[in-house]
Design a protein around this motif. Structure first.
Motif, mmCIF file in Angstrom:
data_model
loop_
_atom_site.group_PDB
_atom_site.id
_atom_site.type_symbol
_atom_site.label_atom_id
_atom_site.label_comp_id
_atom_site.label_asym_id
_atom_site.label_seq_id
_atom_site.Cartn_x
_atom_site.Cartn_y
_atom_site.Cartn_z
ATOM 1 N N GLN A 1 72.079 69.087 36.712
ATOM 2 C CA GLN A 1 73.078 70.100 37.061
ATOM 3 C C GLN A 1 73.932 70.338 35.823
ATOM 4 O O GLN A 1 74.893 69.623 35.567
ATOM 5 C CB GLN A 1 73.944 69.666 38.242
ATOM 6 N N ASP A 2 73.541 71.333 35.056
ATOM 7 C CA ASP A 2 74.207 71.579 33.777
ATOM 8 C C ASP A 2 74.129 73.067 33.483
ATOM 9 O O ASP A 2 73.656 73.850 34.309
ATOM 10 C CB ASP A 2 73.542 70.750 32.668
ATOM 11 N N SER A 3 74.574 73.457 32.303
ATOM 12 C CA SER A 3 74.558 74.863 31.897
ATOM 13 C C SER A 3 73.643 75.042 30.694
ATOM 14 O O SER A 3 73.530 74.152 29.853
ATOM 15 C CB SER A 3 75.971 75.325 31.538
ATOM 16 N N PRO A 4 72.991 76.191 30.584
ATOM 17 C CA PRO A 4 72.199 76.484 29.384
ATOM 18 C C PRO A 4 73.109 76.918 28.243
ATOM 19 O O PRO A 4 74.319 77.077 28.419
ATOM 20 C CB PRO A 4 71.318 77.655 29.849
ATOM 21 N N VAL A 5 72.522 77.069 27.086
ATOM 22 C CA VAL A 5 73.208 77.785 25.998
ATOM 23 C C VAL A 5 72.855 79.248 26.246
ATOM 24 O O VAL A 5 71.772 79.709 25.897
ATOM 25 C CB VAL A 5 72.745 77.313 24.614
ATOM 26 N N PHE A 6 73.750 79.952 26.902
ATOM 27 C CA PHE A 6 73.420 81.192 27.586
ATOM 28 C C PHE A 6 72.785 82.237 26.669
ATOM 29 O O PHE A 6 73.293 82.561 25.586
ATOM 30 C CB PHE A 6 74.677 81.770 28.240
ATOM 31 N N THR B 1 68.719 76.455 24.093
ATOM 32 C CA THR B 1 68.553 75.896 25.432
ATOM 33 C C THR B 1 67.342 74.977 25.484
ATOM 34 O O THR B 1 67.383 73.922 26.140
ATOM 35 C CB THR B 1 68.432 77.018 26.477
ATOM 36 N N LEU B 2 66.269 75.313 24.796
ATOM 37 C CA LEU B 2 65.122 74.410 24.703
ATOM 38 C C LEU B 2 65.532 73.084 24.067
ATOM 39 O O LEU B 2 65.087 72.013 24.497
ATOM 40 C CB LEU B 2 63.997 75.059 23.907
ATOM 41 N N ASP B 3 66.389 73.157 23.058
ATOM 42 C CA ASP B 3 66.883 71.923 22.434
ATOM 43 C C ASP B 3 67.682 71.098 23.438
ATOM 44 O O ASP B 3 67.578 69.864 23.471
ATOM 45 C CB ASP B 3 67.750 72.252 21.216
ATOM 46 N N LYS B 4 68.475 71.774 24.271
ATOM 47 C CA LYS B 4 69.266 71.066 25.289
ATOM 48 C C LYS B 4 68.358 70.443 26.339
ATOM 49 O O LYS B 4 68.595 69.308 26.786
ATOM 50 C CB LYS B 4 70.272 72.016 25.934
ATOM 51 N N VAL B 5 67.309 71.156 26.733
ATOM 52 C CA VAL B 5 66.326 70.601 27.661
ATOM 53 C C VAL B 5 65.728 69.321 27.086
ATOM 54 O O VAL B 5 65.576 68.308 27.787
ATOM 55 C CB VAL B 5 65.224 71.633 27.970
ATOM 56 N N GLU C 1 60.807 59.689 36.364
ATOM 57 C CA GLU C 1 59.424 60.142 36.236
ATOM 58 C C GLU C 1 59.273 61.633 36.505
ATOM 59 O O GLU C 1 58.259 62.229 36.154
ATOM 60 C CB GLU C 1 58.541 59.359 37.205
ATOM 61 N N LEU C 2 60.251 62.224 37.176
ATOM 62 C CA LEU C 2 60.264 63.662 37.476
ATOM 63 C C LEU C 2 61.663 64.183 37.192
ATOM 64 O O LEU C 2 62.644 63.668 37.748
ATOM 65 C CB LEU C 2 59.894 63.907 38.943
ATOM 66 N N ILE C 3 61.763 65.206 36.320
ATOM 67 C CA ILE C 3 63.052 65.801 35.981
ATOM 68 C C ILE C 3 62.994 67.286 36.302
ATOM 69 O O ILE C 3 62.068 67.986 35.883
ATOM 70 C CB ILE C 3 63.406 65.575 34.500
ATOM 71 N N VAL C 4 63.984 67.756 37.062
ATOM 72 C CA VAL C 4 64.023 69.143 37.533
ATOM 73 C C VAL C 4 65.225 69.856 36.928
ATOM 74 O O VAL C 4 66.340 69.310 36.904
ATOM 75 C CB VAL C 4 64.105 69.195 39.068
ATOM 76 N N PHE C 5 64.995 71.086 36.455
ATOM 77 C CA PHE C 5 66.054 71.944 35.925
ATOM 78 C C PHE C 5 66.234 73.154 36.840
ATOM 79 O O PHE C 5 65.300 73.593 37.497
ATOM 80 C CB PHE C 5 65.706 72.408 34.512
ATOM 81 N N PRO C 6 67.453 73.749 36.871
ATOM 82 C CA PRO C 6 67.777 74.800 37.850
ATOM 83 C C PRO C 6 67.056 76.132 37.604
ATOM 84 O O PRO C 6 66.343 76.332 36.618
ATOM 85 C CB PRO C 6 69.295 74.977 37.676
ATOM 86 N N GLU C 7 67.313 77.063 38.528
ATOM 87 C CA GLU C 7 66.774 78.419 38.457
ATOM 88 C C GLU C 7 67.180 79.102 37.155
ATOM 89 O O GLU C 7 68.350 79.095 36.768
ATOM 90 C CB GLU C 7 67.284 79.234 39.648
ATOM 91 N N SER C 8 66.210 79.697 36.493
ATOM 92 C CA SER C 8 66.431 80.440 35.246
ATOM 93 C C SER C 8 67.333 79.683 34.276
ATOM 94 O O SER C 8 68.192 80.268 33.616
ATOM 95 C CB SER C 8 67.007 81.835 35.526
ATOM 96 N N PHE C 9 67.105 78.377 34.171
ATOM 97 C CA PHE C 9 67.894 77.594 33.207
ATOM 98 C C PHE C 9 67.645 78.105 31.795
ATOM 99 O O PHE C 9 68.541 78.102 30.945
ATOM 100 C CB PHE C 9 67.530 76.111 33.317
ATOM 101 N N ILE C 10 66.420 78.516 31.533
ATOM 102 C CA ILE C 10 66.080 79.169 30.267
ATOM 103 C C ILE C 10 65.836 80.643 30.562
ATOM 104 O O ILE C 10 64.937 80.971 31.316
ATOM 105 C CB ILE C 10 64.815 78.564 29.619
ATOM 106 N N PRO C 11 66.607 81.593 29.991
ATOM 107 C CA PRO C 11 67.743 81.397 29.076
ATOM 108 C C PRO C 11 69.093 81.497 29.771
ATOM 109 O O PRO C 11 70.104 81.747 29.126
ATOM 110 C CB PRO C 11 67.568 82.563 28.112
ATOM 111 N N GLY C 12 69.119 81.318 31.111
ATOM 112 C CA GLY C 12 70.367 81.402 31.866
ATOM 113 C C GLY C 12 70.280 82.412 32.995
ATOM 114 O O GLY C 12 69.654 83.473 32.856
ATOM 115 N N TYR C 13 70.885 82.071 34.121
ATOM 116 C CA TYR C 13 70.932 82.980 35.258
ATOM 117 C C TYR C 13 72.041 84.005 34.997
ATOM 118 O O TYR C 13 73.207 83.621 34.809
ATOM 119 C CB TYR C 13 71.225 82.188 36.541
#
Length: 312
Positions: free
Chosen positions: A9-14, A20-24, A37-49
């Protein structure tokens, strides 16, 4: 089998795909080191909603400024045929972790954007892509809608994975398409930060008798680059307070909901709980009533079986 999972639960580099790939990468390495073992990122994390953006569109007209903004969104979106995917595959492989990442995806053939969810395996790379079958409201200005071929599921070494994005999860027949494949870990990246969303995640877990991973961004207006802030002047400062949550097959909250801050939810899932939960309810088994109901999904692919990791 027990699986350690993490919801970011974080923010992208909008609107900056590379940063944002670097942040991922940074976040993935951090939580992989903790045994996830499983990591999930939010909706449209790349490049931001693009919350609060109109893209200059009203019924009957579009503005030049809106077209330029769409072009910038397009340029910073993910092409699954590009080196961006190779970078994510390399990250998954090096950290020995499954990645499920919400992205805006661009397609070179038709020039359209899709709200997508990438499934990446440490041994098999990109397993496949789910594309939103129905963007919500004015999301339709910038995102196309996919068909049944997008309702993908995967049989992996950590369980059967599948899921839907945001308000697709309010579509009963779309949910049933996931249940019919026997999904065990149901992944639901979203931009819905209402407290009511928690109840939706609990209902899906109870209905599907599966673990549900609801993952959202934490995003404030001040996180937008200065050049975009005038576009969201009428929005509250706390634009997306989060609400990520992990729910058991019996509808019990295991972790979260997390509101009002960036962070991560980490929890261990015991897949044996799925079988235990089906004693009294199984939506595709003894509770199905196939003698009454006939369910068909046009073009939905068969579940993809991951190639096993070679033994060393």
């Amino acid at each position: 089998m027990k699986i350690k999972t993490c919801l970011i639960q974080d923010s992208p580099v909008f609107f900056d795909k590379d940063k944002t790939l670097d942040k991922v990468e940074q976040l993935t390495k951090k939580y992989a080191q903790q045994g996830c073992e499983l990591i999930v990122f939010p909706e449209s994390f790349i490049p931001g909603y693009p919350r609060g953006f109109s893209f200059g569109a009203t019924i009957g007209s579009r503005t030049d400024e809106g077209r330029k903004l769409y072009s910038e969104f397009y340029k910073n979106s993910i092409d699954i045929e590009s080196d961006d995917i190779k970078k994510l595959e390399k990250l998954s492989r090096s950290e020995q972790v499954y990645l499920v990442i919400g992205v805006t995806e661009k397609q070179q053939v038709n020039g359209s954007l899709y709200c997508s969810m990438l499934y990446i395996s440490p041994s098999n790379g990109l397993l496949g892509v789910h594309r939103k079958i129905k963007p919500t409201g004015t999301e339709r200005i910038v995102w196309g809608e996919a068909d049944g071929e997008s309702l993908v599921t995967f049989h992996t070494e950590i369980g059967k994975l599948g899921g839907l994005i945001c308000w697709e999860n309010l579509m009963p027949l779309a949910r049933m398409a996931m249940y019919k494949k026997g999904v065990e870990i149901y992944i639901a990246p979203t931009a819905d930060s209402r407290k009511e969303w928690t109840a939706t995640m609990q209902h899906i877990a109870l209905e599907g008798r599966c673990f549900v991973l609801g993952c959202n961004q934490f995003f404030t207006k001040s996180m937008y680059p200065e050049k975009y802030r005038s576009l969201v002047a009428d929005q509250p400062e706390n634009m997306c307070p989060g609400g990520s949550v992990i729910v058991s097959p019996m509808g019990k909250i295991i972790a979260g909901p997390l509101f009002g801050e960036a962070g991560a939810l980490v929890a261990e899932l015991n897949l044996e709980e799925i079988g235990l939960s089906k004693l009294d309810f199984d939506v595709i088994g003894h509770y199905a009533r196939n003698d009454i109901f006939d369910f068909n999904v046009a073009k939905q692919p068969e579940m993809v079986k991951e190639n096993p990791t070679p033994k060393r």
